[in-house]
Design a protein around this motif. Structure first.
Motif, PDB file in Angstrom:
ATOM      1  N   LEU A  41       0.853  -1.237   0.032  1.00  0.00           N
ATOM      2  CA  LEU A  41      -0.296   0.080  -0.051  1.00  0.00           C
ATOM      3  C   LEU A  41       0.797   1.390  -0.002  1.00  0.00           C
ATOM      4  O   LEU A  41       1.877   1.396   0.471  1.00  0.00           O
ATOM      5  CB  LEU A  41      -0.851   0.063   1.340  1.00  0.00           C
ATOM      6  N   PRO A  42       0.523   2.300  -0.638  1.00  0.00           N
ATOM      7  CA  PRO A  42       1.552   3.432  -0.727  1.00  0.00           C
ATOM      8  C   PRO A  42       1.398   4.029   0.613  1.00  0.00           C
ATOM      9  O   PRO A  42       0.366   4.062   1.305  1.00  0.00           O
ATOM     10  CB  PRO A  42       0.562   4.440  -1.542  1.00  0.00           C
ATOM     11  N   TRP A  43       2.515   4.435   0.920  1.00  0.00           N
ATOM     12  CA  TRP A  43       2.897   4.719   2.243  1.00  0.00           C
ATOM     13  C   TRP A  43       2.102   5.924   3.079  1.00  0.00           C
ATOM     14  O   TRP A  43       1.697   5.897   4.026  1.00  0.00           O
ATOM     15  CB  TRP A  43       4.433   5.017   2.783  1.00  0.00           C
ATOM     16  N   PRO A  44       1.823   7.080   2.063  1.00  0.00           N
ATOM     17  CA  PRO A  44       0.838   7.927   2.560  1.00  0.00           C
ATOM     18  C   PRO A  44      -0.378   7.692   3.119  1.00  0.00           C
ATOM     19  O   PRO A  44      -1.015   7.953   3.872  1.00  0.00           O
ATOM     20  CB  PRO A  44       0.962   9.146   1.486  1.00  0.00           C
ATOM     21  N   ASN A  56      11.228   4.335   1.410  1.00  0.00           N
ATOM     22  CA  ASN A  56      12.107   5.378   1.742  1.00  0.00           C
ATOM     23  C   ASN A  56      11.411   6.613   2.096  1.00  0.00           C
ATOM     24  O   ASN A  56      12.056   7.186   2.910  1.00  0.00           O
ATOM     25  CB  ASN A  56      13.062   5.626   0.363  1.00  0.00           C
ATOM     26  N   GLY A  57      10.232   6.873   1.489  1.00  0.00           N
ATOM     27  CA  GLY A  57       9.570   8.126   1.765  1.00  0.00           C
ATOM     28  C   GLY A  57       9.303   8.041   3.620  1.00  0.00           C
ATOM     29  O   GLY A  57       9.482   9.304   4.120  1.00  0.00           O
ATOM     30  N   GLN A  85      10.771   6.410   5.888  1.00  0.00           N
ATOM     31  CA  GLN A  85      12.005   6.358   6.543  1.00  0.00           C
ATOM     32  C   GLN A  85      12.516   7.627   6.489  1.00  0.00           C
ATOM     33  O   GLN A  85      13.413   8.267   7.593  1.00  0.00           O
ATOM     34  CB  GLN A  85      13.291   5.548   5.970  1.00  0.00           C
ATOM     35  N   LYS A  86      12.578   8.677   5.646  1.00  0.00           N
ATOM     36  CA  LYS A  86      13.087   9.984   5.540  1.00  0.00           C
ATOM     37  C   LYS A  86      12.257  11.049   6.485  1.00  0.00           C
ATOM     38  O   LYS A  86      13.066  11.804   7.114  1.00  0.00           O
ATOM     39  CB  LYS A  86      12.989  10.872   4.182  1.00  0.00           C
ATOM     40  N   VAL A  87      10.865  10.524   6.802  1.00  0.00           N
ATOM     41  CA  VAL A  87      10.532  11.255   7.772  1.00  0.00           C
ATOM     42  C   VAL A  87      10.907  11.143   9.067  1.00  0.00           C
ATOM     43  O   VAL A  87      11.074  12.202  10.159  1.00  0.00           O
ATOM     44  CB  VAL A  87       9.035  11.065   7.739  1.00  0.00           C
ATOM     45  N   ALA A  88      11.390   9.965   9.406  1.00  0.00           N
ATOM     46  CA  ALA A  88      11.790   9.447  10.905  1.00  0.00           C
ATOM     47  C   ALA A  88      13.197   9.622  10.735  1.00  0.00           C
ATOM     48  O   ALA A  88      13.722  10.078  12.322  1.00  0.00           O
ATOM     49  CB  ALA A  88      11.447   7.857  11.215  1.00  0.00           C
TER      50      ALA A  88
END
Length: 414
Positions: free
Chosen positions: A118-121, A178-179, A181-184
């Motif tokens: 599922l798309p991460w957003p 990755n998206g 992961q970049k937030v965290a």
């Protein structure tokens, strides 16, 4: 013949204007202000003292830019939980389920993103909704079912931990996109010319200093308009200088490394938003009211059941956010994630000034309490202190903070 033996006491000179008492005037002013605002300034002073001590003991390693950045990343999810827990405690309740709920949300995120692509957003939104529903379910049982929060959240702790094991089938599941992961783990991008510092972080830091000064000055003027007691001008100026210096120091340290962690922006937004809610919004005053004096709040027309329900719904959503961040930071969902997170959040709240009886505490206090624990953990790790003694020391700090609260209440009441 009579002799006049009447004692003539010389008139005291103006405080802070020179003379014998002038040198002590500013110190006396500071001490007087701290006595009258002991709860507010006590832990700030303690945090500063702990930072200085560990900076000396670790020979400066504690304040290395890389370590300061890691300190933010490692403690962000505890600070987020502490914000929600502070509201719960102010309302006169407790939540023992948040650690298990963070693990459960992490497992759901892994199922959505890793197993089902599922798309991460979209998965993030679904996880936040699930967290809010979990908090709402507990809040409903507490507010409308009349079951004590200790019992409901203790049951929730067991249920969510069991569901985590079921969904993960006892295994660790990852990696995450990755998206997320970049937030965290990510940082703001570099912009502008090469200055040996992270330019965007410098701009944010200066903007934060301006905002803090503006907010403090506005609050002081508002208190004066309502004829409320405010600190003396010198004490207020010292407070502004200390706050600005603290923000500037953190800004320069972060700008010397990779810049501002993205999660720090999330945390800053929560701090500003919830601070405004508790200080200016109607529901914030209602939370303080039901925690401070529930019968009086009911007689005043406060809808205590609705407020309690919303407080736990909010706690569930913040626990979901923390669960997403810790799973993304570790790049995996684990059945053992979130262990003792609820204790860290509760300890942060009490160290930061919350009262066992409810009705007392601030969002900033929860952040300060969380930072005290975070600096203790980080400093003791740098010194090579074993985990056994770390637990002992943190327990003593918590006991000292609650003991100080009890002593302060008795002193005020006497």
């Amino acid at each position: 013949m009579s002799t006049d033996v009447t004692a003539k006491t010389p008139a005291p000179g103006p405080v802070g204007k020179g003379g014998p008492s002038g040198g002590d005037g500013l110190l006396r002013l500071v001490l007087d202000g701290m006595r009258r605002n002991m709860r507010q300034y006590g832990m700030l002073f303690a945090l500063g003292l702990i930072v200085v001590l560990f900076a000396v003991w670790t020979e400066g390693d504690l304040l290395l830019p890389r370590n300061v950045s890691n300190l933010v990343l490692q403690n962000s999810y505890i600070l987020i939980l502490a914000i929600g827990m502070m509201l719960v405690i102010i309302a006169g309740h407790i939540d023992l389920s948040v650690g298990s709920l963070t693990a459960f949300i992490g497992s759901m995120a892994a199922v959505f993103m890793v197993r089902n692509d599922l798309p991460w957003p979209v998965a993030v939104v679904l996880c936040l909704v699930i967290g809010a529903l979990a908090g709402a379910a507990q809040g409903f049982l507490i507010a409308y079912g009349g079951i004590p929060s200790f019992i409901v959240t203790l049951a929730g702790m067991l249920i969510f931990r069991g569901l985590t094991e079921i969904f993960l089938e006892g295994q660790t599941l990852g990696p995450f996109p990755n998206g997320l992961q970049k937030v965290a783990n990510g940082f703001l991008p570099e912009v502008g010319p090469d200055t040996n510092y992270h330019n965007l972080t410098l701009l944010l830091g200066f903007a934060m200093i301006a905002f803090v000064v503006f907010q403090e000055v506005r609050d002081r003027k508002r208190q004066q308009e309502f004829a409320l007691e405010v600190p003396p001008a010198k004490m207020f100026a010292l407070k502004l200088i200390a706050l600005s210096a603290a923000v500037l120091t953190v800004t320069m340290l972060l700008a010397s490394y990779k810049g501002t962690p993205i999660v720090l922006l999330v945390l800053g937004g929560l701090l500003v938003g919830f601070s405004y809610l508790m200080r200016n919004a109607i529901i914030g005053r209602h939370i303080y009211a039901i925690g401070g004096n529930l019968p009086a709040a009911k007689l005043s027309g406060v809808k205590d059941k609705k407020v309690t329900f919303l407080v736990f719904l909010n706690m569930g959503m913040l626990a979901a956010l923390a669960g997403l961040l810790i799973a993304a930071r570790l790049n995996a969902a684990s059945p053992k994630a979130g262990l003792n997170f609820e204790l860290e959040a509760i300890a942060s709240s009490f160290i930061g000034g919350a009262s066992m009886s409810g009705g007392v505490g601030t969002v900033l206090g929860a952040i300060i309490g969380g930072l005290v624990l975070g600096v203790l953990n980080n400093g003791m790790n740098l010194l090579g202190v074993g985990t056994d003694w770390q637990q002992v020391i943190k327990g003593l700090v918590l006991l000292a903070a609650v003991g100080f609260d009890v002593w302060n209440k008795r002193k005020v009441g006497s």
